[in-house]
Design an enzyme around this catalytic site. Structure first.
Site, PDB file in Angstrom:
ATOM      1  N   GLY A   1      51.352  83.684  58.389  1.00 28.62           N
ATOM      2  CA  GLY A   1      51.881  83.972  59.717  1.00 28.62           C
ATOM      3  C   GLY A   1      51.880  82.744  60.596  1.00 28.62           C
TER       4      GLY A   1
ATOM      5  N   TYR B   1      45.356  99.450  64.908  1.00 19.02           N
ATOM      6  CA  TYR B   1      45.118  98.008  64.940  1.00 19.02           C
ATOM      7  C   TYR B   1      43.624  97.709  64.871  1.00 19.02           C
ATOM      8  CZ  TYR B   1      45.480  93.118  66.357  1.00 19.02           C
ATOM      9  OH  TYR B   1      45.396  91.731  66.389  1.00 19.02           O
TER      10      TYR B   1
ATOM     11  N   GLY C   1      53.232  81.078  67.419  1.00 19.76           N
ATOM     12  CA  GLY C   1      51.957  81.479  67.996  1.00 19.76           C
ATOM     13  C   GLY C   1      50.746  80.706  67.485  1.00 19.76           C
ATOM     14  N   ILE C   2      49.617  81.398  67.383  1.00 25.11           N
ATOM     15  CA  ILE C   2      48.371  80.780  66.936  1.00 25.11           C
ATOM     16  C   ILE C   2      48.514  80.167  65.550  1.00 25.11           C
ATOM     17  CG2 ILE C   2      45.995  81.274  66.221  1.00 25.11           C
ATOM     18  CD1 ILE C   2      45.854  83.325  68.447  1.00 25.11           C
ATOM     19  N   GLY C   3      49.243  80.854  64.677  1.00 27.03           N
ATOM     20  CA  GLY C   3      49.415  80.359  63.321  1.00 27.03           C
ATOM     21  C   GLY C   3      50.106  79.005  63.280  1.00 27.03           C
TER      22      GLY C   3
ATOM     23  N   SER D   1      39.636  90.406  65.719  1.00 29.32           N
ATOM     24  CA  SER D   1      39.947  90.652  67.116  1.00 29.32           C
ATOM     25  C   SER D   1      38.871  91.546  67.710  1.00 29.32           C
ATOM     26  CB  SER D   1      41.320  91.342  67.243  1.00 29.32           C
ATOM     27  OG  SER D   1      41.490  91.885  68.540  1.00 29.32           O
TER      28      SER D   1
END
Length: 212
Positions: free
Chosen positions: A35, A194, A39-41, A162
């Site tokens: 991923g 989630y 973003g963060i990836g 998370s």
């Protein structure tokens, strides 16, 4: 082999990169970030490339994966791009095979890819989508890449978690798994689904730490 789970917040990211920088001085290393097309990836895989890692970019969109890899190369890094939709476990198997064939070892595996589904959907294999992508896919990928990981002298596996793991699952208190509704068939709660996926990923991380 080091195992950890992280929300990869800004401060945590800085800590991780400082730790990885020490490893990078030891020679060329290979890092796979799932991923990692945005973003963060993307931020993570770009920084690993700047630290000297051969950076393996993964995404489900071929165009975006290619663009991310080209961005890394334009910044002086070395990158390989891979395409696989984690909603299909056959594609996860194909990804692991391709990565293993092109690289003799994997020094860092960061399981970052994930989804947040507003409505209940099922994967190509019939599993609830959030659980399939966030739990089953990284579990399978990590298992299939274990030979490549153990080939590295000091491999690291990072499972991105998370604080949502405290939600547990639909109809449950925080930190509990509803095994009677694991696939959220009787009732679907987006936060519960989630949260369950992240709680399961943490459980997987702990089990890996015990076994490795």
């Amino acid at each position: 082999m080091d195992l950890c789970f992280s929300g990869l917040g800004i401060q945590i990211s800085r800590i991780r990169f400082r730790q990885v920088r020490v490893l990078a001085r030891m020679g060329e290393k290979v890092a796979l970030v799932t991923g990692s097309t945005d973003g963060i990836g993307l931020h993570t895989v770009r920084n690993l490339a700047k630290l000297g890692y051969v950076s393996l970019v993964h995404g489900r969109n071929k165009k975006k994966a290619k663009a991310a890899a080209e961005m890394i190369r334009s910044e002086g890094g070395v990158a390989q791009e891979y395409v696989a939709d984690f909603a299909d476990l056959a594609q996860v198997r194909k990804l692991a095979k391709e990565v293993s064939e092109r690289n003799s070892k994997i020094d860092v595996l960061i399981n970052n890819a994930g989804v947040f589904e507003m409505e209940r959907r099922t994967s190509a294999d019939g599993y609830e989508m959030t659980f399939a992508v966030n739990v089953l896919a990284p579990f399978l990928l990590t298992s299939l890449l274990m030979k490549s990981l153990t080939a590295a002298p000091a491999a690291r596996i990072v499972n991105v978690a998370s604080i949502a793991h405290t939600h547990g699952g639909a109809g449950r208190r925080g930190g509990e798994i509803d095994f009677d509704n694991l696939q959220h068939e009787s009732r679907y709660d987006v936060y519960g689904a989630y949260g369950l996926s992240k709680l399961s990923l943490i459980a997987f991380t702990n089990e890996l730490a015990d076994r490795l």
